[in-house]
Structure formats: structure tokens, C-alpha cells
Design an enzyme around this catalytic site. Sequence first.
Site, PDB file in Angstrom:
ATOM      1  N   LYS A 138       0.803  -1.229   0.000  1.00  0.00           N
ATOM      2  CA  LYS A 138       0.000   0.000   0.000  1.00  0.00           C
ATOM      3  C   LYS A 138       0.835   1.278   0.000  1.00  0.00           C
ATOM      4  CE  LYS A 138      -3.936  -2.126   2.329  1.00  0.00           C
ATOM      5  NZ  LYS A 138      -4.824  -2.123   3.494  1.00  0.00           N
TER       6      LYS A 138
ATOM      7  N   GLY B 124      -0.718   1.068   8.752  1.00  0.00           N
ATOM      8  CA  GLY B 124      -1.362   1.563   7.544  1.00  0.00           C
ATOM      9  C   GLY B 124      -2.870   1.693   7.680  1.00  0.00           C
ATOM     10  N   ALA B 125      -3.526   0.659   8.203  1.00  0.00           N
ATOM     11  CA  ALA B 125      -4.983   0.701   8.320  1.00  0.00           C
ATOM     12  C   ALA B 125      -5.397   1.775   9.325  1.00  0.00           C
ATOM     13  CB  ALA B 125      -5.520  -0.665   8.741  1.00  0.00           C
TER      14      ALA B 125
ATOM     15  N   ASN C  73      -0.492   3.348  20.620  1.00  0.00           N
ATOM     16  CA  ASN C  73       0.245   2.349  19.842  1.00  0.00           C
ATOM     17  C   ASN C  73       1.425   1.834  20.650  1.00  0.00           C
ATOM     18  OD1 ASN C  73       0.632   0.933  17.338  1.00  0.00           O
ATOM     19  ND2 ASN C  73       2.431   2.196  16.984  1.00  0.00           N
TER      20      ASN C  73
ATOM     21  N   GLY D 147     -15.141  -6.668  11.959  1.00  0.00           N
ATOM     22  CA  GLY D 147     -14.167  -6.230  10.966  1.00  0.00           C
ATOM     23  C   GLY D 147     -14.670  -6.337   9.531  1.00  0.00           C
TER      24      GLY D 147
HETATM   25  N1  LIG Z   1     -11.313  -5.151   7.546  1.00  0.00           N
HETATM   26  C1  LIG Z   1     -10.597  -4.644   6.574  1.00  0.00           C
HETATM   27  O1  LIG Z   1     -11.118  -4.293   5.495  1.00  0.00           O
HETATM   28  C2  LIG Z   1      -9.103  -4.436   6.784  1.00  0.00           C
HETATM   29  C3  LIG Z   1      -8.388  -3.581   5.917  1.00  0.00           C
HETATM   30  C4  LIG Z   1      -7.014  -3.378   6.155  1.00  0.00           C
HETATM   31  C5  LIG Z   1      -6.374  -4.028   7.216  1.00  0.00           C
HETATM   32  N2  LIG Z   1      -7.100  -4.861   8.040  1.00  0.00           N
HETATM   33  C6  LIG Z   1      -6.444  -5.528   9.193  1.00  0.00           C
HETATM   34  O2  LIG Z   1      -5.889  -4.523  10.029  1.00  0.00           O
HETATM   35  C7  LIG Z   1      -4.780  -5.044  10.752  1.00  0.00           C
HETATM   36  C8  LIG Z   1      -3.613  -4.062  10.684  1.00  0.00           C
HETATM   37  O3  LIG Z   1      -3.201  -3.932   9.323  1.00  0.00           O
HETATM   38  P1  LIG Z   1      -2.119  -2.833   8.886  1.00  0.00           P
HETATM   39  O4  LIG Z   1      -2.029  -2.893   7.406  1.00  0.00           O
HETATM   40  O5  LIG Z   1      -2.404  -1.521   9.550  1.00  0.00           O
HETATM   41  O6  LIG Z   1      -0.770  -3.452   9.536  1.00  0.00           O
HETATM   42  P2  LIG Z   1       0.565  -2.673   9.945  1.00  0.00           P
HETATM   43  O7  LIG Z   1       0.760  -1.452   9.132  1.00  0.00           O
HETATM   44  O8  LIG Z   1       1.614  -3.728   9.972  1.00  0.00           O
HETATM   45  O9  LIG Z   1       0.296  -2.191  11.479  1.00  0.00           O
HETATM   46  C9  LIG Z   1       0.181  -3.118  12.536  1.00  0.00           C
HETATM   47  C10 LIG Z   1      -0.209  -2.392  13.819  1.00  0.00           C
HETATM   48  O10 LIG Z   1      -0.390  -3.385  14.859  1.00  0.00           O
HETATM   49  C11 LIG Z   1       0.534  -3.121  15.929  1.00  0.00           C
HETATM   50  N3  LIG Z   1       1.046  -4.378  16.468  1.00  0.00           N
HETATM   51  C12 LIG Z   1       1.488  -5.446  15.758  1.00  0.00           C
HETATM   52  N4  LIG Z   1       1.904  -6.418  16.606  1.00  0.00           N
HETATM   53  C13 LIG Z   1       1.726  -5.945  17.864  1.00  0.00           C
HETATM   54  C14 LIG Z   1       1.969  -6.472  19.166  1.00  0.00           C
HETATM   55  N5  LIG Z   1       2.491  -7.698  19.345  1.00  0.00           N
HETATM   56  N6  LIG Z   1       1.649  -5.719  20.246  1.00  0.00           N
HETATM   57  C15 LIG Z   1       1.114  -4.479  20.077  1.00  0.00           C
HETATM   58  N7  LIG Z   1       0.861  -3.921  18.869  1.00  0.00           N
HETATM   59  C16 LIG Z   1       1.171  -4.641  17.782  1.00  0.00           C
HETATM   60  C17 LIG Z   1       1.655  -2.305  15.310  1.00  0.00           C
HETATM   61  O11 LIG Z   1       2.329  -1.588  16.311  1.00  0.00           O
HETATM   62  P3  LIG Z   1       3.831  -1.025  16.090  1.00  0.00           P
HETATM   63  O12 LIG Z   1       3.683   0.258  15.315  1.00  0.00           O
HETATM   64  O13 LIG Z   1       4.353  -0.820  17.454  1.00  0.00           O
HETATM   65  O14 LIG Z   1       4.562  -2.081  15.322  1.00  0.00           O
HETATM   66  C18 LIG Z   1       0.846  -1.419  14.336  1.00  0.00           C
HETATM   67  O15 LIG Z   1       0.208  -0.373  15.018  1.00  0.00           O
HETATM   68  C19 LIG Z   1      -4.477  -6.404  10.126  1.00  0.00           C
HETATM   69  O16 LIG Z   1      -5.008  -7.386  10.984  1.00  0.00           O
HETATM   70  C20 LIG Z   1      -5.241  -6.388   8.817  1.00  0.00           C
HETATM   71  O17 LIG Z   1      -5.660  -7.674   8.426  1.00  0.00           O
HETATM   72  C21 LIG Z   1      -8.445  -5.058   7.850  1.00  0.00           C
END
Ligand SMILES: NC(=O)c1ccc[n+]([C@@H]2O[C@H](COP(=O)([O-])OP(=O)(O)OC[C@H]3O[C@@H](n4cnc5c(N)ncnc54)[C@H](OP(=O)(O)O)[C@@H]3O)[C@@H](O)[C@H]2O)c1
Length: 267
Positions: A71, A135-136, A156, A244
Site C-alpha cells: 500500500k 497503515g490501516a 500504539n 471487521g
Molecule cells: N477489515 C478490513 O477491510 C481491513 C483492511 C485493512 C487491514 N485490516 C487488518 O488490520 C490489521 C492491521 O493492518 P495494517 O495494514 O495496519 O498493519 P501494519 O501497518 O503492519 O500495522 C500493525 C499495527 O499493529 C501493531 N502491532 C502489531 N503487533 C503488535 C503487538 N504484538 N503488540 C502491540 N501492537 C502490535 C503495530 O504496532 P507497532 O507500530 O508498534 O509495530 C501497528 O500499530 C491487520 O489485521 C489487517 O488484516 C483489515
Amino acid sequence: MITGNTRLFGIVADPVDQVRTPQVLNRLFEQRGHDAVLVPFHVGADGLPRIFEAFRQIRNLGGFIVTVPHKVEALALCDEIEDAARAIGAVNTIRREPDGRLVGGMFDGIGFVAGLKARGHDPAGRRVLLLGAGGAAAAIAHALALAGVGSLTIANRTLSKAREMAERIAASAPGVRVEAGVADPSGYDMVVNATSLGMRPDDPLPLDVATLSSGTLVAEIIMKPEMTALLGQAQARGCPVHLGRHMLEEQAALMAGFMAGGPGASR
Ligand SMILES: NC(=O)c1ccc[n+]([C@@H]2O[C@H](COP(=O)([O-])OP(=O)(O)OC[C@H]3O[C@@H](n4cnc5c(N)ncnc54)[C@H](OP(=O)(O)O)[C@@H]3O)[C@@H](O)[C@H]2O)c1
């Protein structure tokens, strides 16, 4: 039936087997009687620039969706970017214009807000705690601010990312109070889990559910499992919950409209 007139669409991801967009978009095309098909493309980060170049040449391609991990990188590969996508720093839907130019938009956030509204949860004026700064979360924070939330607190694991995001969102939505904070839901009307915590059965909860009060709406963006541990425990405490999948359901029509040349994400 795919014919020589069928319009092509795609979703580009790595890995790609987990995506649900083909099912959702192809059902929508069928319901609307569109002669169109969306197929998955498994492309790694090193192949992304060449895929963009190839897609510019395919004249019966209407557009494509990009998801994990593309993305952010995809933004720089587009020829034109919608305002909202530029403010968020990522794209997830790209339209191919008749001359081959690729125009990027971002629908994660407005899909989330549309999903809330479709289920009677208008975020306008609400005090919202957003968990996550990936990103989300960035897209959701931007859309919530534009939807006129009363206040937005971003918590966060990596606090510096929450601070940077809060500054960026505050700059693009001057009337809204946006700040970085801690994952304590006391005093909030709505909590949104936009971290990736909850996908795996052994994940810890993104907050201490004992601090949730029964009036707080708990929203999730994780689609699998549908009822995450957070939602299950919040519901057991009497909180209304929001799934979700509603985000993707509402986003599908917006993405299809954008790829067909409809109004963009910058509204
Ligand atoms: N429903 C939908 O249409 C839709 C659309 C997009 C995404 N999603 C879902 O949204 C979720 C996030 O996606 P993304 O693209 O935003 O991912 P991303 O950019 O990798 O961000 C992940 C987030 O989760 C946090 N995180 C990860 N592991 C953690 C842990 N062990 N403890 C605490 N915080 C943790 C990260 O914190 P740090 O910054 O500290 O690493 C960051 O804030 C995913 O599950 C994805 O499947 C759903």
C-alpha cells in the site's frame, strides 16, 4: 462467462491466498450485471514497479487493488493520487484511465466509517480511542477526523508512531482534537482495534477489558476470526461490538465505483 468484452480487475498482494476481495467484488459485479472479473495476482515487492508498467499497457484493465505489503510503495508508482491517499501516505485502489495513467485512491478509512454508519454508529461527535498506528490505522484516523469525531486518541505499542500520526491527522483536520495517548478505554464512546492483535489465537488483547464500560462501542477491523477475543470479551461485559468484515463490505462498492471512474476517495 468471460468473453472478449469482459473488463479486467485485479488484487495484487504477497501472500495472496488470504484475500477476500475477489469473492466480495465478483459477487458485486454479478449482482449489478457488470461484465467484469477480478482476479488475484501474487506479486512480491521487487516485482511491483514492473507490474505497474505492464498494467498501463493492458487496455481492457479497469483497475486493481493493492494490499499487504504494497500500500505504501504503490503510492509512488501511481501517475496521479487522490488527496485523501496523499494525506494518509498510502493507496489501496488504482484506476486505469483510457490513456494508461494510473490514479490511486485509499478506501480503508472511508470504508470503515461507512461500515459504522451503515450499522447505526455515526462517529460524529464521539470520543474515539484508536489502537494502532500502522497503515490501516492511518486511513481510519484520517476518515474519523473527516467524519467529525469529538476527539481522537491514538495509542500504539511504538508511541513515537502514534505521536507522528496524531500530528499529521491534526494538520489535515484542524477542527478536531487529535492526540497520542495510552490504551485505556475509560471515558471513551468508541474503541477501534486497528492493530494486528487478534488474528492469532495466542495474541494478547490490545487493551485491558476490565477497564471497558458497558456503553463503549468496541469496533474491530480484523476479519478472521470474525469474533476476536477482544470482541468476545467486550460483548460479555455488555459492550456493543462492530465486526471487521463491515469495513470491507462497505469498501467494496466504493472501490468498484472508483475503478469504474466514479467519485474519488478525497470526499
Ligand atoms: N477489515 C478490513 O477491510 C481491513 C483492511 C485493512 C487491514 N485490516 C487488518 O488490520 C490489521 C492491521 O493492518 P495494517 O495494514 O495496519 O498493519 P501494519 O501497518 O503492519 O500495522 C500493525 C499495527 O499493529 C501493531 N502491532 C502489531 N503487533 C503488535 C503487538 N504484538 N503488540 C502491540 N501492537 C502490535 C503495530 O504496532 P507497532 O507500530 O508498534 O509495530 C501497528 O500499530 C491487520 O489485521 C489487517 O488484516 C483489515
